[in-house]
Design a protein around this motif. Structure first.
Motif: not given
Length: 352
Positions: A55-63
């Motif tokens: 249950x762990x996620x990552x992402x660049x800054x999104x719109x």
């Protein structure tokens, strides 16, 4: 960056409390930073990934659209079954204009972050609220338009006018509050961390190093680990920074360590002596060189020494290595390895 005189004059006349003279609003969303190996690729959310099936996620800054898409992908939309804790690790003041994120930069150094090391959530969010006010006040002088700077795929900077209204300029906090009103199952936290910074433990001897991580350890443990630990065990945790690389990956590793500890799958025995330094620790030396291959395996000389003198050291290193493998689809700043090693042990011992 060559700026036409009329646009340069606009920047010189800026007099806001945050959007001041010789500052620019630079586009902060970079679809081109997408790692093509990652899957799925979510529109508006570059470098999205999940740590295995955890249950762990990552992402660049999104719109803003990207945030919606990530939440829908996880199942946290209205009527969904998942609940998300979204942790924004940006230290820099960010504002959304017409759904896109923009960040404050110095006109002379548009590619460099403005650092606010040590800033807390309240202060950075106050800056963002004032930045929004500055934008709306300045736009009122130019026919409800604000001068922004976009970065083209080839790295060129282009200044252009963006039409704005009170409803089209939002702080990150406002964006997530609106999502909650819309029925999205998301809680929002801000943990400001300076990009690519880490404690320089490896420059010091073993005992001093073990103590020197206290500042960052206490900060991250109290703010981030506690937030994660207080959430329901089934909560999906999402991290974002700018590119979704260093800060985000480190956050994912921390969250995964905390999660595995909560479900009893850390592989480290629980007892009061875990992580304690023995009296003879200062006499332990390791003369083996820090070869490049050894460092890639997390086998710093100081870590090898710690493994020998700490209760649970072998199990702690094994756990950190396993978790880094789960989260390393982008990258891990190996200079943070000593902190992660200590965290793995402290979660088991309650070490402060």
């Amino acid at each position: 960056m060559s700026i036409p005189k009329e646009l340069e004059q606009v920047m010189k006349l800026r007099g806001g409390s945050v959007l001041g003279k010789k500052t620019i609003l630079k586009s902060d969303h970079f679809p081109g930073c997408q790692n093509k190996r990652l899957s799925p690729q979510i529109d508006g959310a570059p470098n999205y990934r999940q740590a295995d099936s955890l249950c762990v996620h990552g992402v660049a800054i999104p719109t803003i659209v990207g945030i919606h898409n990530v939440l829908k992908h996880i199942g946290a939309q209205k009527g969904g079954k998942a609940h998300v804790l979204w942790i924004n690790l940006r230290e820099e003041p960010v504002v959304y204009i017409n759904g896109r994120p923009f960040v404050l930069r110095d006109v002379e150094r548009p590619f460099s972050n403005l650092e606010y090391t040590g800033i807390n959530r309240d202060r950075v969010e106050q800056m963002e609220a004032r930045l929004k006010e500055d934008i709306l006040l300045e736009a009122a002088r130019y026919g409800n338009k604000i001068l922004v700077t976009d970065e083209l795929p080839d790295g060129q900077m282009v200044d252009q006018w963006e039409r704005v209204s009170c409803d089209s300029v939002k702080t990150p906090l406002e964006v997530y509050e609106e999502l909650q009103v819309e029925g999205y199952l998301v809680d929002y936290e801000r943990v400001p961390i300076t990009d690519e910074k880490s404690p320089k433990e490896l420059d010091f001897d073993i005992v001093w190093m073990w103590k020197s991580v206290d500042a960052i350890y206490v900060f991250l443990h109290d703010v981030m680990v506690n937030k994660i630990s207080q959430a329901d065990i089934s909560t999906e945790v999402v991290f974002n920074c700018q590119m979704g690389r260093g800060r985000t990956t480190t956050g994912m590793v921390i969250a995964t360590l905390a999660y595995l500890n909560r479900i009893g799958a850390s592989g480290i025995p629980r007892n009061d002596s875990i992580g304690r330094v023995s009296d003879y620790a200062s006499n332990v030396t390791d003369n083996l060189p820090n070869s490049e291959d050894a460092i890639r395996r997390g086998e710093y000389a100081v870590i090898r020494s710690l493994i020998r003198v700490l209760e649970g050291g072998v199990e702690g290193k094994r756990q950190v290595d396993k978790v880094i493998d789960k989260c390393s689809s982008m990258q891990v700043w190996l200079s943070k390895y000593p902190y992660l090693f200590r965290l793995a042990l402290s979660l088991k011992s309650g070490l402060k």
